[in-house]
Scaffold this motif. Sequence first.
Motif, PDB file in Angstrom:
ATOM      1  N   ILE A  31      59.890  19.160 117.969  1.00 54.49           N
ATOM      2  CA  ILE A  31      61.332  19.473 117.456  1.00 54.49           C
ATOM      3  C   ILE A  31      61.885  18.345 116.850  1.00 54.49           C
ATOM      4  CG2 ILE A  31      63.652  20.037 118.364  1.00 54.49           C
ATOM      5  CD1 ILE A  31      62.104  21.856 120.464  1.00 54.49           C
TER       6      ILE A  31
ATOM      7  N   SER B 227      64.116  23.029 113.810  1.00 57.11           N
ATOM      8  CA  SER B 227      64.234  24.221 114.541  1.00 57.11           C
ATOM      9  C   SER B 227      63.281  25.071 114.092  1.00 57.11           C
ATOM     10  CB  SER B 227      65.529  24.732 114.593  1.00 57.11           C
ATOM     11  OG  SER B 227      65.841  25.060 113.275  1.00 57.11           O
TER      12      SER B 227
ATOM     13  N   ALA C 298      63.022  32.276 119.460  1.00 62.06           N
ATOM     14  CA  ALA C 298      62.272  30.971 119.386  1.00 62.06           C
ATOM     15  C   ALA C 298      60.848  31.113 120.016  1.00 62.06           C
ATOM     16  CB  ALA C 298      62.974  29.528 120.004  1.00 62.06           C
TER      17      ALA C 298
ATOM     18  N   LYS D  48      70.962  27.277 115.530  1.00 62.81           N
ATOM     19  CA  LYS D  48      70.652  28.797 115.639  1.00 62.81           C
ATOM     20  C   LYS D  48      70.877  29.263 116.879  1.00 62.81           C
ATOM     21  CE  LYS D  48      67.801  28.125 111.928  1.00 62.81           C
ATOM     22  NZ  LYS D  48      66.372  27.929 111.294  1.00 62.81           N
TER      23      LYS D  48
ATOM     24  N   TYR E 144      68.874  24.284 124.716  1.00 63.14           N
ATOM     25  CA  TYR E 144      67.598  24.626 124.287  1.00 63.14           C
ATOM     26  C   TYR E 144      66.393  23.833 125.290  1.00 63.14           C
ATOM     27  CZ  TYR E 144      66.815  20.787 121.133  1.00 63.14           C
ATOM     28  OH  TYR E 144      66.744  19.854 120.534  1.00 63.14           O
TER      29      TYR E 144
ATOM     30  N   PHE F 225      70.213  26.344 119.176  1.00 61.63           N
ATOM     31  CA  PHE F 225      68.926  25.477 119.067  1.00 61.63           C
ATOM     32  C   PHE F 225      69.086  24.929 117.619  1.00 61.63           C
ATOM     33  CE2 PHE F 225      64.152  25.951 119.870  1.00 61.63           C
ATOM     34  CZ  PHE F 225      63.815  24.465 119.084  1.00 61.63           C
ATOM     35  N   LEU F 226      69.741  23.831 117.603  1.00 58.22           N
ATOM     36  CA  LEU F 226      69.868  23.164 116.482  1.00 58.22           C
ATOM     37  C   LEU F 226      70.551  23.913 115.382  1.00 58.22           C
ATOM     38  CD1 LEU F 226      66.728  20.917 116.317  1.00 58.22           C
ATOM     39  CD2 LEU F 226      68.720  20.250 117.267  1.00 58.22           C
TER      40      LEU F 226
ATOM     41  N   CYS G 149      62.264  28.365 115.477  1.00 61.02           N
ATOM     42  CA  CYS G 149      62.891  29.787 115.540  1.00 61.02           C
ATOM     43  C   CYS G 149      62.299  30.755 114.434  1.00 61.02           C
ATOM     44  CB  CYS G 149      64.419  29.272 115.047  1.00 61.02           C
ATOM     45  SG  CYS G 149      65.379  28.257 116.485  1.00 61.02           S
TER      46      CYS G 149
END
Length: 133
Positions: free
Chosen positions: A41, A46, A55, A84, A12, A81-82, A49
């Motif tokens: 972040i 996240s 996102a 997701k 990401y 993304f963490l 998102c």
Amino acid sequence: MIVKVLDNVNDYKEAIKITCDILQKRDSINDSYYEAILNKIDEFGSYFCIAPKIAMPHARPEDGALKTDLCLLKLNKPVDFLGKEVSLFFTLSATDSSSHLEIMQKVAKVCMDQNKLNTILNLNNEKEIMEVM
């Protein structure tokens, strides 16, 4: 607004870097904006998102936004993304707390319209995605 389609990226952070590089080339942000997003972040996780597969990275106007703009990066292979899975990165720059509202409304319409969202997720042509937006 500008649209970019890529098959994949490593993570990401690379996706966000690509969108920030594009915005910087358009003179919409300066080079500190990307670092400010990463700091957000680190601080908040996240929260960028905003919906499944979507996102919206951004930072504060004072973090390097030079003009209001949006870069949409569509990934054919989603990235984590963490925790997701994200395929669409709508990286936003705004020079104040209200100038980006019209852009946010367009993004929200796409997020809430499953047909439009699916169309964008299945398109690979940047011009066609722009038309859907």
